[in-house]
Design a protein around this motif. Sequence first.
Motif, short mmCIF file in Angstrom:
data_model
loop_
_atom_site.label_atom_id
_atom_site.label_comp_id
_atom_site.label_asym_id
_atom_site.label_seq_id
_atom_site.Cartn_x
_atom_site.Cartn_y
_atom_site.Cartn_z
N GLY A 301 -32.61 42.42 8.32
CA GLY A 301 -33.47 41.83 9.33
C GLY A 301 -32.86 40.52 9.79
O GLY A 301 -32.19 39.83 9.01
N GLY A 302 -33.10 40.16 11.05
CA GLY A 302 -32.48 38.96 11.57
C GLY A 302 -33.40 38.10 12.40
O GLY A 302 -34.53 38.47 12.72
N ALA A 303 -32.87 36.93 12.75
CA ALA A 303 -33.60 36.03 13.64
C ALA A 303 -33.68 36.60 15.05
O ALA A 303 -34.43 36.10 15.89
CB ALA A 303 -32.91 34.67 13.67
N ASP A 304 -32.92 37.67 15.32
CA ASP A 304 -32.96 38.34 16.62
C ASP A 304 -34.12 39.33 16.74
O ASP A 304 -34.22 40.06 17.72
CB ASP A 304 -31.64 39.06 16.89
CG ASP A 304 -31.27 40.05 15.77
OD1 ASP A 304 -32.08 40.25 14.85
OD2 ASP A 304 -30.15 40.59 15.82
N HIS A 323 -41.11 43.19 16.23
CA HIS A 323 -41.52 41.83 15.92
C HIS A 323 -41.25 40.92 17.12
O HIS A 323 -40.29 41.13 17.88
CB HIS A 323 -40.78 41.31 14.69
CG HIS A 323 -41.32 41.82 13.40
ND1 HIS A 323 -42.51 41.39 12.86
CD2 HIS A 323 -40.82 42.75 12.52
CE1 HIS A 323 -42.72 42.01 11.72
NE2 HIS A 323 -41.72 42.85 11.48
N ASN A 324 -42.08 39.89 17.26
CA ASN A 324 -41.92 38.94 18.35
C ASN A 324 -41.09 37.72 17.97
O ASN A 324 -40.80 36.87 18.82
CB ASN A 324 -43.29 38.46 18.85
CG ASN A 324 -44.06 39.58 19.52
OD1 ASN A 324 -43.47 40.43 20.19
ND2 ASN A 324 -45.38 39.59 19.35
N GLY A 342 -42.17 41.90 7.37
CA GLY A 342 -43.04 40.79 7.73
C GLY A 342 -42.26 39.78 8.56
O GLY A 342 -41.08 39.52 8.28
N GLY A 343 -42.89 39.25 9.59
CA GLY A 343 -42.18 38.35 10.48
C GLY A 343 -42.83 37.00 10.64
O GLY A 343 -43.98 36.78 10.19
N ALA A 344 -42.11 36.09 11.27
CA ALA A 344 -42.65 34.77 11.58
C ALA A 344 -43.79 34.87 12.59
O ALA A 344 -44.50 33.89 12.81
CB ALA A 344 -41.55 33.87 12.10
N ASP A 345 -43.95 36.03 13.22
CA ASP A 345 -45.07 36.26 14.14
C ASP A 345 -46.36 36.60 13.41
O ASP A 345 -47.35 36.94 14.03
CB ASP A 345 -44.72 37.38 15.12
CG ASP A 345 -44.27 38.67 14.43
OD1 ASP A 345 -44.31 38.72 13.18
OD2 ASP A 345 -43.86 39.61 15.14
#
Length: 367
Positions: A301-304, A323-324, A342-345
């Motif tokens: 998984g990446g920051a992209d 993910h957004n 799980g994401g920062a969103d």
Amino acid sequence: SPSGEFLLSVGGDKKACIYEAKSSELINSAEGHSGSIYTCDWSDDNTRFITGGADKTARIWDANSLEIQQTFEFPNNVNNFQVGSLWQGDHIMTINLRGDITFLDESNPEQPLRVLHGHGARISGFTHDQANGLVYTSDPTGYVIQWQEGTAETRVFEENILGDLTTITSVYYNGHVYMVSYENLGIGSTETFEKVAQVSFGGRPVGVAVFEDDCFIPIEAGNLVVVSGFETVTETELGYQPSCVAISPDGSQVAIGGADNHVRVYDRSGPSLTLAYELKKHTSAITTLSWSNNGQYLASGGADRYIFGWEGETLKFKKWVFHNSSVNAIAWSPNDLFVASGGADRVIFIWSVEKQMRKVKLQPAHK
């Protein structure tokens, strides 16, 4: 008091004071703690009350004579300041500064009926002992809790494995919890719940991966620290800035994500690593890596916002991109048919391996 006839107050003068509710006239007062008293509560029948304070004790008093009938002593550390209490029917509970709730046994003051543990700070480490049905969590204060699946019964390391150092993350392997902080690795036994070792190194770690006696810790500055046998430390230059790390279930390969958008997979031979291949698909820094339980696939998984699934050097899954914002965590289901992200969103997605376009969205997850 439950009847409304009396008022009870406690304070920094170590006293418990009882007043007549209507007139506010002081009826009686007495000292019973060796430090400030922070909490109090009445029994349902108005005849007794409980107090707790900075002396790491809770005490049951007779409301008429103000004589202490029972004393409950807690381990002598600052976390055991007793700052809250509740007397509800037959249940007597106190809560300490760390957030642990203790169910007291009046007939056996040395052995509580139950203790409910929890974190008073954000959870920075989460790791799973699948074979024994246990989960280990840690927070930046170095507090480690063992949770039993199904019952949520808990046990804690009373000693901070890392001293007073800030915990970045932790991982479980073969009877030990490995915790990393800035420039330090702490190792605790899950059998004795005591510290086994503490090892120092230079730099800020971005993760930790363990297999057998070898612990791999990539350092943000571009080094790889390897701790073998709880004590031997070697350090090598990576030539790039690492961002995360994961080791295959059989320990044969170590994957390291980079801030340069690449995933590098190394063949492992004991504490030695040899670069096998690079995975180049992400367009931003790699934020998380996870091997499937059977070791067949590696998810990145990446920051992209992308999640890719790899089988060796072959890209197998590439449609997981809902993910957004940055993807922060990835985990595989026990049967390897689903992947959770799980994401920062603040969104959790459950992805199907067999049907890549099928997904379940859990929102909002955490806030």
